[in-house]
Design an enzyme around this catalytic site. Structure first.
Site, short mmCIF file in Angstrom:
data_model
loop_
_atom_site.label_atom_id
_atom_site.label_comp_id
_atom_site.label_asym_id
_atom_site.label_seq_id
_atom_site.Cartn_x
_atom_site.Cartn_y
_atom_site.Cartn_z
N ASP A 292 -0.70 -5.36 1.38
CA ASP A 292 0.22 -4.51 0.59
C ASP A 292 -0.74 -3.85 -0.67
OD1 ASP A 292 2.47 -5.98 1.56
OD2 ASP A 292 2.23 -7.69 0.26
N ASP B 52 2.60 -8.98 -2.30
CA ASP B 52 1.61 -10.05 -2.97
C ASP B 52 0.33 -10.25 -2.21
OD1 ASP B 52 3.00 -11.22 -0.52
OD2 ASP B 52 2.17 -13.19 -1.25
N ASP C 83 7.67 -5.96 0.06
CA ASP C 83 7.32 -6.83 1.29
C ASP C 83 8.17 -7.95 1.42
OD1 ASP C 83 5.15 -7.78 3.28
OD2 ASP C 83 4.61 -9.30 1.40
#
Length: 643
Positions: free
Chosen positions: A545, A541, A342
């Site tokens: 996600d 995080d 990410d």
């Protein structure tokens, strides 16, 4: 009256004393399997210490260890056998322990039970903990919504919202439904869904999502999806679906378990009769050899091949700030061929910072920073706070007094400072044509680098600009380079715009990137990666996600991430240090090598013991020494991982 007071206070006093006990009981019940396993281990230790002088007492302690430690696994094994009509390792372990007791080796039988019960308890604990992220997710969904019905405002449960209902969402509230804005302008923090760290301005016809936060303006919106069909609910469903899918390794182990148990029990059954009739052994010798076989064929060393190595690797990782949630996840890390990241909060710090500023000719730089920061200090917008932080980094800590200020939702602010009007915000707010031509069109160049531009204007036109960007983590380049050098395919998957994603991916050094992804699209990209590369990891995080973390072979979360990401992931980098990923992979490969060594050695010993027993070369004491000795050697080999 004094006696009356005593009578009233005494129950209250006892009540207070009972509170810790009431809190302790659910905790004990939750971890009852683990407590029973550890207590059985304690009984075995006491029995061993007393055996020399108090043999009867020792036997009683060993029997107690059998009952306490083996109850949960015996019950589970029997119930599964009845339900699935399939024998399992639990049954084999119980029979092996009973076989040890029949031939007088109470301690060995009890130890078999203890090891198996402990591994089962740890497995149960891990499985229970892995489902907590669903509860964390649900905490973010509002329970109620404010519905506008004619001239009335009615609070209704979110589950009762219908398509077409009009809801009112005030500043600071979490959005209760997926919908479309009808009236009002606002700024929305969509990081929970898209991962974008910078809030998004929205007005009429703008799409809003459940679980995101309305930051500034009051809006009304039309419900466009039922509560069970929202993007938020899709995230929950994707996490649940990914967790319930069994890995190929797990499926292989379950299949192997059935064959192993049947083979051992069939072999022991043959040994109870065949040697007597085929080889002329006496019944006593035949039964004795069958019991020895049951002991040496029990998978004690095989169990020890994995658990001590896993625990040692977990301890080693913990010292380095790497939290593994189970042995299977460490094993998977060593097999990785691709890793997806990410952007926001993972490759980057997750907070916008001022990277460039430019003032018009004749304008003092510090004066521009002071004026802008003085105005932005009255706003909670992340971009405003980033400019204030930038001013403080330039030792500008005393701000000017603002006479008047107006927040224009979705555009910026207007303020009066020392009798002079200032406008701070987007390009269209200060004049698009002038903004594009300012300083020879520098804003276009900065935007190409994926930066967000804040324009500052007074009565004479644009006074200056501030460029802001979510910067990459300090050790990001080195960490990604380590992974690239190790032969892994690296990719960034983000909800950010194409330009921002291109700039960050180039700066971080990842081999490829995909931009403008919603959570369900991230999952699809992980699945696509999985078809090209057999083992894929996802690093993230945020809540957005979570589905991708759960879908990947290994989900890796940053320690500062959301609770949902931490709960969904398989590995947590407690110090937010991306370089620890390479360390974790090296540790995994070392653990996998040691486990293979252990398995090969333990199977070799078991085969040798079985052959020796069949040829009548092996007596029971040597069988026990060989069996337990191989277990000790396997454990000692596993402890090398602690270094």
């Amino acid at each position: 009256m004094e006696l009356g007071k005593v009578n009233v206070e005494t129950p209250k006093h006892h009540n207070n004393q009972a509170q810790p006990i009431k809190k302790l009981i659910p905790l004990i019940m939750k971890h009852s399997e683990l407590i029973a396993a550890l207590f059985s281990g304690l009984l075995i230790l006491i029995g061993w210490l007393l055996f020399e002088n108090y043999q009867s007492t020792s036997v009683i302690l060993y029997l107690s260890a059998f009952a306490i430690g083996g109850f949960a696994k015996a019950k589970e094994g029997i119930e599964d056998t009845i339900a699935n009509k399939e024998l399992n390792v639990e049954i084999l372990m119980i029979l092996a322990a009973i076989g040890s007791a029949i031939i007088g080796y109470w301690a060995e039988g009890a130890i078999l039970i203890f090891i198996f019960a402990l591994s089962g308890a740890l497995e149960t604990y891990t499985l229970n903990k892995s489902h907590k992220e669903i509860e964390s997710l649900m905490d973010l969904q509002p329970n109620e919504a404010l519905v506008i019905d004619g001239n009335h405002e009615i609070v209704v449960p979110v589950s009762q919202l219908n398509l077409g209902d009009i809801v009112k969402i005030k500043p600071g509230e979490r959005i209760p439904t997926d919908g479309k804005i009808l009236t009002g302008k606002t700024t929305i923090d969509e990081s929970a869904i898209t991962g974008e760290s910078i809030p998004v301005s929205k007005e009429n016809d703008g799409v809003i999502y459940t679980g995101t936060v309305n930051l500034t303006g009051s809006i009304t919106a039309e419900v466009t999806k039922r509560s069970d069909e929202t993007l938020f609910q899709k995230i929950v469903h994707l996490v649940q679906e990914a967790q319930n899918e069994k890995s190929p390794s797990q499926q292989f182990i379950e299949k192997f378990e059935g064959y192993y148990v049947k083979a051992v029990l069939a072999f022991v059954g043959l040994m109870l009769f065949l040697p007597h009739y085929a080889l002329g052994w006496g019944w006593e010798e035949t039964i004795y050899r069958a019991m020895v076989l049951l002991v040496v064929a029990s998978p004690c060393a095989l169990v020890a091949s994995i658990m001590p190595a896993t625990l040692s690797a977990i301890s080693n990782g913990a010292r380095k700030g790497i939290l593994f949630k189970g042995g299977s996840h460490i094993e998977q890390l060593g097999l990785l061929e691709a890793i997806a990241f990410d952007k926001t909060g993972t490759l980057t710090n997750g907070k916008p910072v001022v990277t460039d500023m430019k003032q018009r000719i004749g304008m003092d730089e510090n004066e521009l920073i002071t004026i802008t920061a003085s105005i932005e200090n009255h706003s909670n917008h992340p971009l405003a706070q980033a400019i204030v932080t930038y001013a403080k980094s330039r030792d500008i800590t005393t701000f000017m007094s603002v006479d008047e200020m107006k927040d224009v939702s979705g555009w910026g602010v207007k303020a009066i400072l020392n009798g002079k009007e200032w406008t701070i915000g987007k390009k269209g707010f200060v004049g698009e044509e002038e903004a594009n031509s300012f300083a020879n069109g520098i804003s276009k160049e900065l935007e190409e680098e994926g930066k967000t531009i804040v324009y500052v204007s007074d009565e004479n036109g644009i006074a200056g600009i501030f460029a802001l960007k979510d910067t990459i983590r300090q050790n990001c380049n080195a960490a990604v380079k380590q992974l690239n050098d190790a032969g892994l395919y690296t990719m960034m998957i983000t909800g950010d715009s194409q330009k921002t994603a291109e700039a960050i991916s180039s700066e971080a050094g990842v081999k490829n990137f995909i931009a403008e992804c919603l959570p369900e699209e991230k999952v699809n990209h992980i699945k696509t990666l999985n078809k090209q590369y057999r083992h894929v990891a996802m690093v993230g995080d945020g809540i957005n996600d979570a589905p991708a973390l759960a879908t990947a072979n290994v989900g890796i979360a940053m320690g500062e991430g959301t609770d949902v990401a931490l709960e969904t992931s398989d590995v947590v980098l407690m110090k937010n240090d991306l370089s620890r990923i390479a360390d974790a992979i090296k540790l995994s490969k070392k653990m996998n090598r040691i486990i293979k060594q252990n398995i090969f050695f333990s199977i070799t010993v078991i085969v040798m013991l079985i052959i020796s027993n069949f040829l009548q070369f092996l007596d029971l004491p040597f069988a026990v020494i060989g069996h337990e000795g191989s277990t000790i050697l396997v454990i000692l080999n596993s402890l090398r991982l602690l270094r």
